[in-house]
Every structure is written in C-alpha cells, then in structure tokens.
Scaffold this active site. Structure first.
Site, short mmCIF file in Angstrom:
data_model
loop_
_atom_site.label_atom_id
_atom_site.label_comp_id
_atom_site.label_asym_id
_atom_site.label_seq_id
_atom_site.Cartn_x
_atom_site.Cartn_y
_atom_site.Cartn_z
N ARG A 137 -25.06 -64.28 -41.72
CA ARG A 137 -25.10 -64.75 -40.22
C ARG A 137 -26.34 -65.47 -39.95
NH1 ARG A 137 -22.34 -59.80 -40.30
NH2 ARG A 137 -20.36 -60.01 -39.18
N HIS A 165 -13.26 -61.83 -42.20
CA HIS A 165 -14.68 -62.30 -42.39
C HIS A 165 -14.80 -63.60 -43.01
CE1 HIS A 165 -17.00 -59.30 -40.06
NE2 HIS A 165 -16.12 -58.15 -40.29
N TYR A 224 -27.69 -48.04 -40.83
CA TYR A 224 -27.70 -49.31 -40.21
C TYR A 224 -28.93 -49.86 -39.52
CZ TYR A 224 -22.81 -50.48 -41.44
OH TYR A 224 -21.69 -50.97 -42.05
N ASP A 244 -13.89 -54.97 -44.98
CA ASP A 244 -13.77 -54.39 -43.63
C ASP A 244 -13.35 -55.40 -42.46
OD1 ASP A 244 -15.90 -56.25 -44.21
OD2 ASP A 244 -17.14 -55.78 -42.52
N GLU A 245 -13.08 -54.41 -41.60
CA GLU A 245 -12.55 -55.32 -40.28
C GLU A 245 -11.48 -56.21 -40.49
OE1 GLU A 245 -16.76 -54.06 -37.96
OE2 GLU A 245 -16.72 -55.96 -39.12
N TRP A 279 -19.24 -46.79 -44.52
CA TRP A 279 -20.06 -46.96 -43.35
C TRP A 279 -19.68 -46.42 -41.97
CZ3 TRP A 279 -19.17 -50.65 -39.31
CH2 TRP A 279 -17.77 -51.12 -39.41
N GLU A 303 -27.23 -60.64 -37.53
CA GLU A 303 -26.83 -61.20 -36.23
C GLU A 303 -27.82 -61.53 -35.41
OE1 GLU A 303 -24.96 -58.77 -37.56
OE2 GLU A 303 -22.75 -58.63 -37.14
N ASP A 314 -19.48 -65.01 -44.53
CA ASP A 314 -18.82 -64.17 -43.47
C ASP A 314 -18.23 -65.46 -42.43
OD1 ASP A 314 -18.38 -62.25 -41.05
OD2 ASP A 314 -19.68 -60.96 -42.43
#
Ligand code: ACM
Length: 494
Positions: free
Chosen positions: A141, A241, A396, A304-305, A371, A438, A170
C-alpha cells in the site's frame, strides 16, 4: 527488565564490567552479531579469545535438548559471561538479552561516552513458548524505504520476533522485481494517486506514488535478517488483491480488452486473476523467482478477500469450474490454492495463506493464517492445519490503540495494548502482529502503530500467554528507554 520476559531469571549480586580487555569467544556469525550490536555505542573492539575464561564473553553450542532451536542459557558472573544453546538461533537470542542487560545507551547509533558498560550478574534459562513469532509489514500500500526494512528487522530481533512477513503485492502496488515480467514493477509499482483521508471520504491526493525492491536488494535484506535470527516470508497475494498485476498485464484479468489502472482506493478490488492456464503459468514463473530470492521454507500466497463476481460473469471461468466439477465458481479459489501449493511443494516449500482458503478445502499441509477472528483459529485447527494466530481482534496494529482526538487516522479501532497482551492464542504454531499500511504512509506512522503493541505480542509469543499486565506495563516503561535511544516513534503509554 528483559522484554520479552525470560522463562527463568535469577539475579545475583555483582556485575561483569566490559572494558578494552574484554574478549569474545563465539562462532564466527554470532561474534559478528555481537560486534555489530555492541561496538557502535560502546566503542569496545571485543577481540577474539581462543577459549572461554576470565574476562571473556563466550557463546557456544552445547547439546541440550531442552533448549530446542531457539532457547538459550546465560550466566553472568563478575569474571565471565557464558551463553549456551543447542543451535545458533538460541545464541542469537542470548545476544539480544545481553544487549538488554547493558545500559540503554547501547542502543544509540554512535559512541556513547562516559558510560560504565556493565552487566548485572544473573542466571537465565529461556525457551520460547511459540515457534512462530511474526510481524507482517505491508509494503504494497505504501512502499516503505528499503532502509526502513532493515530497521524493522532490527526491531523485530530486539523483541525476539523471528519472522518478517512481507506483504509485497496488492491492488495498489507490486513491489517485487520479477525479471521475466518487468511490467509488474514498471507499471504495477506506480499508482496515479492515493486516497486522501479515510477511504469512505472517496477523495484522492493527486500525488503519484511508487517504488519496488530489486531482487538483489531483497537478497541482501534476507542475509541481514538471517544473521539476526529473522526469517523473511514473502507474500504474493493471489488470486485477489491483484489489480496492480492486471494493470501491468491485462491478459491476466477477466476482461483482457480492459486496461485497468493500478488501484488508487483502499478496500477490496473486484478485479481478480482469470483462471486460464496461461495465467497460472505466469504466476508459477513469478513464484519461481520468489523462491530464488527468499530461502525461507514458507511462501504466503494470500488467498484473502477474493470476490468471485468476475468469474461468475466469465464464460471461460464458468466452463473451467464445470470441467473441474466445482459446484460454484467461487470454488475456483480452492483450485488456485491447490495448483500453487503443488507448485511450491515441487520447490520444497510450504504454502501459507489467509483463512479464507478454509472455505475451499485446502491441501492438508497448508499453513493457515487465522485473521477473521479467534473462531478461525479453532476452525483451522479442527480442519487439521498448522495455524498462525493473527486475529484482527488482537493482532491488527493498523487499528488505532484508542479513539482519542490526537490519534492519527486509522482504518478502524480500537485495539488497546492491554488486549494485545491478554491474547491467548491456544495450541498453535505461533502468533503474528499485522501492520497493514493503508493509513501509514510514513515510517513514523508505522512505528507509532507497531510499538509498543508489538512488544506486548512478542512477550505473548515468547514468554507465553497469561502474563500479568500491570507487571508488563511497568517493565515496558523501562523498555521504552531502549526504543528512545533507537529513536522509535512509538505511541507513549496512556
Ligand atoms: C486481510 O486482512 N485481508 C488478511
């Protein structure tokens, strides 16, 4: 006031004084570490001694099955200092303990004059509770400068954290040089602008940001970290990502006719890799270069995601899912993980991935980074996986510590120090603290979020859970004196 607290530490009267006559007896790489850590501030040359004895700091290997790979014993008397360990890893941690026993000025980067360099007499026996004590740093990021990665390794080693998890790619940036696919960094490492304020404000700063690390730079970092007992685990986040990669090579995406930009907003991009054989080949080639640079057994492939909307809309992906006998296109993620796990296994590597992969029945040997909550730790264990506990609720550190008006902007909050210290990971491979960046565009901000919470997690990982928080806090107050000499921009205690 050693942090993390040693398993057993018995203080005795007296002290060992370091002087120009003090000599060093240790395996070559350990002696180098001692000199790198002690000489700049003390100015002492610590020349080689042929054997242990009076006036000698000796660190030696000694068969002692109780100590494992990382444990050590340390005895300081008024005449000598003796550290023993079953492996060099243990000797390296003994060096960090010795350094903490010296006056805080030892952490300064130049000669400190007028200091009496003495070690208190003590006997220590120290073995870590968990084998994996990690810290994730997100350099995708914001591309933090290479010199900061060195500093971060130093800070991890100081806390006996043994793994740096580098989140290298990412949506908003690709930071790992790949020789075969130069556009990954030529195009994928630079974004047009970054969010201004919180992502929900939907404003851009209009300022381009970019950067990447060459393979040579990363190899040198790996060597530097290894001398300090820190392994570096690379993460290439796949197959989600990946917007930066798709911006560099549109043929990797689900609409090759569309030229995407490297991501300029935070959040989860809907753009993911397609499921063509050619794309899988590209990713395999990328991983071939990753394993050349990073010798550590574990390679993290993200996972992830991963939104499946593009796959659902793609006739090719739907056909692929049908050919593979998958009920849902979303299960293509499981296929991705399986292909990459197999490929890494051919390199003799283990696959690590975020806990979303559990939803798609991953290969048994996959190490799961839990996570999404503590329940994910148990779910991964029940499914038979090795687990690194990294729940956002306790680890986190991109979350603000408190919600006070003076806190810099954070993705969310709050995660107070006491909650971190109270984390009980269970019977897992280990623990890891995450610094997603971020909202951390500068290294000062990274340090503010990481410390002192990483020190608290390091103690959970090394000394084990269940420590007494007021006692830790009191020791931490003294420990911050060390970080002051290192000019760490930690968040002061409340
Ligand atoms: C994650 O926070 N997406 C692993």
């Amino acid at each position: 006031m050693v942090i993390p607290a040693p398993g057993r530490m018995v203080p005795h009267d007296g002290e060992f004084r370091l002087s120009d006559a003090t000599r060093l007896h240790a395996p070559e790489s350990v002696a180098r570490l001692v000199r790198e850590l002690l000489t700049p501030a003390t100015g002492l040359s610590l020349s080689d001694a042929a054997a242990p004895g009076d006036g000698v700091i000796s660190l030696r290997l000694d068969h002692d099955p109780e100590l494992g790979e990382e444990g050590y014993r340390l005895r300081v008397t008024s005449t000598e200092v003796v550290a023993t360990a079953a492996a060099k890893g243990g000797l390296r941690w003994a060096v960090q303990t010795l350094r903490q026993l010296l006056p805080d000025q030892v952490y300064g980067d130049g000669p400190a004059r007028g200091i009496d360099w003495r070690l208190p007499c003590v006997e220590i026996a120290d073995v870590p509770a968990y084998a994996w004590r990690g810290a994730l740093l997100d350099v995708a990021r914001w591309c933090h400068p290479l010199r900061f990665l060195y500093r971060y390794v130093d800070l991890l080693a100081l806390h006996k954290l043994n793994t740096l998890h580098l989140h290298l790619t990412d949506d908003q940036g690709w930071r790992f040089e790949v020789r075969r696919y130069p556009r990954l960094t030529e195009v994928g490492s630079i974004r047009r602008e970054s969010p201004l304020g919180h992502a929900r404000d939907e404003r851009g700063d209009g300022v381009p940001h970019g950067g990447f690390y060459t393979q040579g730079e990363l190899r040198d970092l790996v060597d530097y970290a290894a001398l300090r007992g820190v392994r570096i685990m690379p993460e290439v986040d796949l197959p989600g990502h990946t917007q930066a990669a798709i911006a560099a090579y549109p043929e990797l995406g689900n609409d090759p006719a569309r030229q995407l930009a490297v991501g300029t907003t935070w959040g989860i991009s809907t753009h993911v890799l397609n499921v063509a054989d050619a794309t899988l080949d590209v990713v395999r080639h990328v991983l071939d270069e990753v394993v050349e640079v990073f010798p550590f057994e574990y390679v993290h492939i993200g996972g992830d995601e991963v939104p499946s909307r593009e796959w659902a809309a793609s006739p090719h992906a739907r056909r692929r899912a049908a050919e593979l006998g998958l009920d849902r296109v979303a299960d293509l993620q499981g296929w991705w993980t399986a292909q990459l796990t197999e490929h890494l296994a051919r390199h003799g590597r283990r696959t690590a991935a975020w806990d979303e992969i559990l939803d798609r029945r991953p290969a048994a040997g996959t190490t799961v980074f839990a996570w999404r909550g503590e329940d994910r730790i148990l779910a991964a264990q029940h499914a038979g996986h090795e687990v690194v506990a990294a729940p956002y609720t306790h680890t986190y550190f991109d979350w603000a510590e408190h919600d006070g008006p003076d806190e810099p902007l954070a993705i969310a909050g709050t995660l107070p120090l006491e909650r971190v210290y109270g984390f009980a990971p269970g019977h897992v491979l280990g623990v890891q603290g995450q610094v997603w960046s971020e909202y951390l565009p500068t290294t000062d901000r990274v340090e503010w979020r990481a410390f002192p919470r990483l020190a608290a997690l390091a103690e959970v990982g090394w000394s084990g859970p269940g420590g007494d928080f007021p006692g830790f806090r009191a020791r931490l107050t003294a420990h911050l004196g060390r970080l002051d000499h290192l000019r760490v921009n930690y968040r002061p205690l409340d």
